[in-house]
Design an enzyme around this catalytic site. Structure first.
Site, PDB file in Angstrom:
ATOM      1  N   ARG A   1       0.795  -1.216   0.000  1.00 62.75           N
ATOM      2  CA  ARG A   1       0.000   0.000   0.000  1.00 62.75           C
ATOM      3  C   ARG A   1       0.831   1.271   0.000  1.00 62.75           C
ATOM      4  NH1 ARG A   1      -2.959  -3.586   1.724  1.00 62.75           N
ATOM      5  NH2 ARG A   1      -1.155  -4.154   2.917  1.00 62.75           N
ATOM      6  N   THR A   2       1.743   1.376   0.964  1.00 61.80           N
ATOM      7  CA  THR A   2       2.379   2.672   1.167  1.00 61.80           C
ATOM      8  C   THR A   2       3.165   3.089  -0.073  1.00 61.80           C
ATOM      9  OG1 THR A   2       2.465   2.249   3.520  1.00 61.80           O
ATOM     10  CG2 THR A   2       3.871   4.001   2.697  1.00 61.80           C
TER      11      THR A   2
ATOM     12  N   LYS B   1      26.070  -3.367  -0.238  1.00 57.47           N
ATOM     13  CA  LYS B   1      27.530  -3.217  -0.318  1.00 57.47           C
ATOM     14  C   LYS B   1      28.075  -2.431   0.859  1.00 57.47           C
ATOM     15  CE  LYS B   1      27.232  -3.037  -5.365  1.00 57.47           C
ATOM     16  NZ  LYS B   1      27.434  -2.156  -6.522  1.00 57.47           N
TER      17      LYS B   1
ATOM     18  N   ARG C   1      11.271   3.888   3.569  1.00 60.08           N
ATOM     19  CA  ARG C   1      10.850   2.934   4.603  1.00 60.08           C
ATOM     20  C   ARG C   1      12.059   2.092   4.966  1.00 60.08           C
ATOM     21  NH1 ARG C   1       5.679  -0.957   4.607  1.00 60.08           N
ATOM     22  NH2 ARG C   1       4.809   1.047   5.259  1.00 60.08           N
TER      23      ARG C   1
ATOM     24  N   HIS D   1       4.900   5.960  11.709  1.00 54.39           N
ATOM     25  CA  HIS D   1       4.392   5.880  10.345  1.00 54.39           C
ATOM     26  C   HIS D   1       3.463   7.088  10.167  1.00 54.39           C
ATOM     27  CE1 HIS D   1       3.289   4.324   6.571  1.00 54.39           C
ATOM     28  NE2 HIS D   1       2.914   3.104   6.884  1.00 54.39           N
TER      29      HIS D   1
HETATM   30  N1  ASP Z   1       1.246  -1.466   6.844  1.00 57.19           N
HETATM   31  C1  ASP Z   1       1.392  -0.977   8.207  1.00 57.19           C
HETATM   32  C2  ASP Z   1       2.834  -0.664   8.501  1.00 57.19           C
HETATM   33  O1  ASP Z   1       3.667  -0.727   7.617  1.00 57.19           O
HETATM   34  C3  ASP Z   1       0.767  -1.874   9.199  1.00 57.19           C
HETATM   35  C4  ASP Z   1       1.332  -3.277   9.286  1.00 57.19           C
HETATM   36  O2  ASP Z   1       2.290  -3.621   8.596  1.00 57.19           O
HETATM   37  O3  ASP Z   1       0.774  -4.035  10.091  1.00 57.19           O
HETATM   38  O4  ASP Z   1       3.160  -0.335   9.624  1.00 57.19           O
END
Ligand code: ASP
Length: 316
Positions: free
Chosen positions: A58-59, A88, A109, A137
């Site tokens: 999703r993100t 590396k 991320r 987040h």
């Molecule tokens: N997608 C959300 C996160 O990256 C929630 C999860 O992974 O449970 O934190």
């Protein structure tokens, strides 16, 4: 209204005060009617880089969709933990010094808390934290609160249950911290022993005057709530397999919980879901978790437009 300076990097929920939240949400509402016309748009000529050192569906796609809908373009390193020069031994600082020559903003991320801060400390372009390990987040919290606002028509004077893995879940941590920007909300923490919300978040809630209580029985919690926010057991963050096995499968949201809830309430989940919400809950109109993803695109469009658009980091 006077123009409001926005944070240059999106790293932590506490960078946003109530005015930022209200203006951002108004801007996100305006994003709903932005049509995607190939080769045109508010961010035409801008490039967004997404660097993901941890799994995501999703993100990453939501940020990329948001950028494309605004007419910008995207370059992406997914599974950067395996495929990037980090393998590396390159530091995040060096990676950012390179990627900022390619892109006008960088979404990161990473499994380690604080990595987006380290990136922002050297970056000449905006850095957006898309989840830093068990830390925060922030864009998820913003889209969660936006979902509440759109679905229930307000963000104040609500009873919100945070359920599940509140210790290792960065989504409920960030949402709880963002709730300190609301008025008159009451938080119910419904969580099995061992994965309770950590003290730092509870201290922030207390300091902001948000009342909270612990109610391990999710039916009792659901019956009183306008929002039940269910989360996944964060398998990848447990210190040991034993600790994970103990928490695993310790709670399930089912039609029993739904039956206890008010007609004008909603069930949310940051997703991915494993087995903590039964499949037959999905058909109920109160199940808002798939709609949440759409609100996320509008919030990320709004953030990118504010950071990169003609307002130059301010919002009207
Ligand atoms: N997608 C959300 C996160 O990256 C929630 C999860 O992974 O449970 O934190």
């Amino acid at each position: 209204v006077a123009k409001l300076q926005f944070p240059r990097h999106i790293l932590h929920v506490d960078q946003f005060d109530r005015t930022h939240v209200d203006r951002l949400f108004a801007h996100a509402r305006a994003m709903r009617s932005v049509a995607k016309i190939p080769g045109e748009g508010r961010l035409r000529g801008h490039i967004l880089a997404t660097l993901f050192f941890e799994p995501s569906t999703r993100t990453r796609l939501s940020f990329e969709s948001a950028m494309l809908r605004l007419g910008g373009q995207v370059i992406s390193a997914e599974s950067a933990d395996i495929t990037s020069s980090a393998v590396k031994g390159e530091t995040i600082e060096d990676t950012v010094r390179i990627v900022e020559s390619y892109a006008d903003a960088i979404v990161i991320r990473h499994p380690k808390s604080g990595i987006p801060d380290a990136a922002a400390a050297v970056a000449s372009v905006p850095i957006l934290n898309a989840g830093d390990g068990p830390g925060e987040h922030p864009t998820q919290a913003l889209l969660d609160l936006f979902t509440i606002s759109e679905e229930l028509g307000r963000i104040d004077n609500l009873t919100i249950t945070l359920a599940g893995d509140l210790r290792y879940g960065r989504a409920p941590r960030s949402l709880a911290m963002l709730l300190t920007r609301t008025d008159g909300c009451r938080v119910i923490l419904s969580t099995p022993a061992g994965i309770e919300m950590s003290e730092d978040v509870l201290a922030s809630l207390s300091a902001a005057g948000v009342t909270f209580e612990v109610e391990p029985d999710m039916v009792v919690a659901a019956a009183q709530s306008d929002v039940v926010y269910v989360t996944r057991v964060q398998k990848e963050r447990f210190p040991s397999e034993d600790a994970y096995q103990q928490a695993r499968g310790s709670y399930h949201f089912t039609d029993l919980h739904l039956a206890a809830m008010k007609p004008d309430s909603i069930v949310m989940h940051p997703l991915p879901r494993v087995d903590e919400i039964a499949g037959n809950v999905d058909a109920d109109p109160r199940a808002a978790y798939f709609r949440q993803a759409r609100y996320g695109v509008y919030i990320r469009m709004a953030l990118l437009d504010i950071l990169l658009g003609s307002g130059g980091g301010t919002i009207a």
